[in-house]
Design a protein around this motif. Sequence first.
Motif, short mmCIF file in Angstrom:
data_model
loop_
_atom_site.label_atom_id
_atom_site.label_comp_id
_atom_site.label_asym_id
_atom_site.label_seq_id
_atom_site.Cartn_x
_atom_site.Cartn_y
_atom_site.Cartn_z
N THR A 42 7.95 37.33 13.78
CA THR A 42 7.71 36.61 15.30
C THR A 42 9.59 36.28 16.23
O THR A 42 9.63 35.87 15.20
CB THR A 42 6.21 35.91 15.65
OG1 THR A 42 5.79 35.48 14.89
CG2 THR A 42 6.92 35.14 16.75
N TYR A 43 9.40 36.69 17.00
CA TYR A 43 10.90 36.48 17.52
C TYR A 43 10.51 35.81 18.87
O TYR A 43 10.03 36.67 19.89
CB TYR A 43 11.24 38.30 17.35
CG TYR A 43 11.20 38.89 16.92
CD1 TYR A 43 12.75 38.84 15.86
CD2 TYR A 43 11.05 38.97 16.67
CE1 TYR A 43 13.03 38.41 14.60
CE2 TYR A 43 10.96 39.84 14.45
CZ TYR A 43 12.10 39.71 13.84
OH TYR A 43 11.92 40.25 12.77
N VAL A 44 11.29 35.09 19.12
CA VAL A 44 11.63 34.11 20.23
C VAL A 44 12.85 34.72 21.05
O VAL A 44 13.72 34.20 20.85
CB VAL A 44 11.72 32.57 20.57
CG1 VAL A 44 11.01 32.25 21.70
CG2 VAL A 44 10.21 32.57 19.61
N VAL A 45 13.08 36.03 21.69
CA VAL A 45 13.96 35.76 23.24
C VAL A 45 14.47 35.14 24.06
O VAL A 45 13.70 35.04 25.08
CB VAL A 45 14.72 37.04 23.03
CG1 VAL A 45 15.09 38.12 23.82
CG2 VAL A 45 13.79 38.63 22.23
N CYS A 46 15.93 34.25 24.52
CA CYS A 46 15.93 34.19 25.37
C CYS A 46 16.78 33.43 25.74
O CYS A 46 18.03 35.00 25.40
CB CYS A 46 15.37 31.94 24.84
SG CYS A 46 16.74 31.77 23.88
N LEU A 130 8.01 25.62 19.01
CA LEU A 130 7.11 24.80 17.79
C LEU A 130 6.29 25.87 17.84
O LEU A 130 4.93 26.43 16.97
CB LEU A 130 6.89 23.28 18.84
CG LEU A 130 7.84 22.59 18.24
CD1 LEU A 130 7.75 20.98 19.24
CD2 LEU A 130 8.29 22.01 16.84
N ASP A 131 5.98 26.40 18.62
CA ASP A 131 4.05 26.89 19.18
C ASP A 131 4.28 28.09 18.75
O ASP A 131 3.34 28.80 17.68
CB ASP A 131 3.63 26.40 20.23
CG ASP A 131 3.14 25.90 21.27
OD1 ASP A 131 2.62 24.32 19.98
OD2 ASP A 131 2.95 25.71 21.97
N ALA A 132 5.82 28.98 18.13
CA ALA A 132 5.98 30.49 18.17
C ALA A 132 5.45 30.15 16.27
O ALA A 132 5.42 31.09 15.19
CB ALA A 132 6.55 30.84 17.72
N GLY A 133 6.40 28.57 15.74
CA GLY A 133 6.11 28.55 14.45
C GLY A 133 7.54 28.54 14.00
O GLY A 133 8.48 28.75 14.16
N GLY A 134 7.68 28.00 12.78
CA GLY A 134 8.49 27.92 11.77
C GLY A 134 9.60 28.93 10.76
O GLY A 134 10.24 28.96 10.55
N ALA A 136 9.56 31.81 13.06
CA ALA A 136 10.17 32.47 14.08
C ALA A 136 11.18 32.87 14.32
O ALA A 136 11.51 31.95 14.37
CB ALA A 136 9.00 32.22 15.15
N GLN A 137 12.15 33.75 14.67
CA GLN A 137 13.73 33.61 14.65
C GLN A 137 13.88 33.13 16.44
O GLN A 137 12.88 34.19 17.59
CB GLN A 137 13.61 35.02 13.92
CG GLN A 137 14.68 35.19 13.18
CD GLN A 137 15.61 36.20 12.68
OE1 GLN A 137 15.63 36.76 13.33
NE2 GLN A 137 16.14 36.13 11.32
N LEU A 138 14.52 32.85 16.59
CA LEU A 138 15.52 32.60 18.11
C LEU A 138 16.05 33.87 17.86
O LEU A 138 17.44 34.06 17.63
CB LEU A 138 16.12 30.88 18.11
CG LEU A 138 16.49 30.86 19.47
CD1 LEU A 138 15.29 30.63 20.42
CD2 LEU A 138 16.59 29.27 19.31
N VAL A 139 16.63 34.23 18.82
CA VAL A 139 16.89 35.29 19.30
C VAL A 139 17.37 35.19 20.55
O VAL A 139 16.65 35.03 21.48
CB VAL A 139 16.53 37.03 19.68
CG1 VAL A 139 17.34 37.82 19.82
CG2 VAL A 139 15.25 37.03 18.62
#
Length: 302
Positions: A42-46, A130-134, A136-139
């Motif tokens: 899982t990746y969270v792109v921001c 937090l909902d994405a899970g521990g 998950a990578q922050l991009v």
Amino acid sequence: MSKTTNIFEDDLCALQRSLEREAQVIIDANSNTEDAAAIGRTYVVCDFEYRFRRSAHDGWVYGREPDVDDRGKPKPPKIRWPFHDIAAVSWIVMRLTKGNDVPQIDGPFVLGLDDRSEKELVQAFFDALLDAGGTAQLVTWGGEVRDLAVLRYQACRFGLLMPLQLRGTSPHSRERTDLCRSVAVQADPVHLDEYAAGAGIPAKPSPPRTIGKMAEAGRWDEVRDHVLADVLTSAVIALRWLASTGEIECHRERSEMAIADAAAAAFPDSPFLQRDFKTWARDRLRAAGMGGTVYRIEETVS
């Protein structure tokens, strides 16, 4: 029941939800990495846009000797990140599961100061991580240079609990990927739109230097479209980078179309999305199914 009692109960409920999410994050973070990779990634792109807190900065500058240029003339003071307010935030969650070459897309999401406070902006983004899970990578693109410093600063300022992805302060933290740093390594770092132009990816509907002024002028539609555009561009670059490094497997054109479709459903009135990004993604998908030689922009760049 008094209003004070209601507020107290609301605070307790919010605290309970936060503790439950935090407990799940710790469980996720302690899970076996290989098992997590087998299930998926899982990746969270921001991306973030800012406006200056000029009055606070003016108070800090007052009475200080100004810097001078080569000719001895005073230089206008640079307003650095402790005086940057987050004006807008956008993120998109991409989940890649084993056996699927197109990510599941959550979002994109866009929030701005026009409809909530800065504390609420930051808390909403923290909740999304937090909902994405521990695991998950922050991009980000260049996030280690400013965005993450501002997020940590605002967490301290507002008394918010940072998600795990922000707690490690090494620029090479395994919980994060800074695409600007990754693609450049020891080469000169470049701007997002500079890299995107070379790769033939649509980017930035407005000149980057104008966004702060747009936020200060209350031109929120343009600010929102700009931060959305940055996230979409960064998501495409992220998928290409992660696939090329062997971290994921994905079908490039269908994945790009999945991002475009999700964004179009969330923001059907976005000028950048309808005019530039979705058309580009659709044309690339069509080209991928054509026979013969198809010349794309990135293939013609020397």
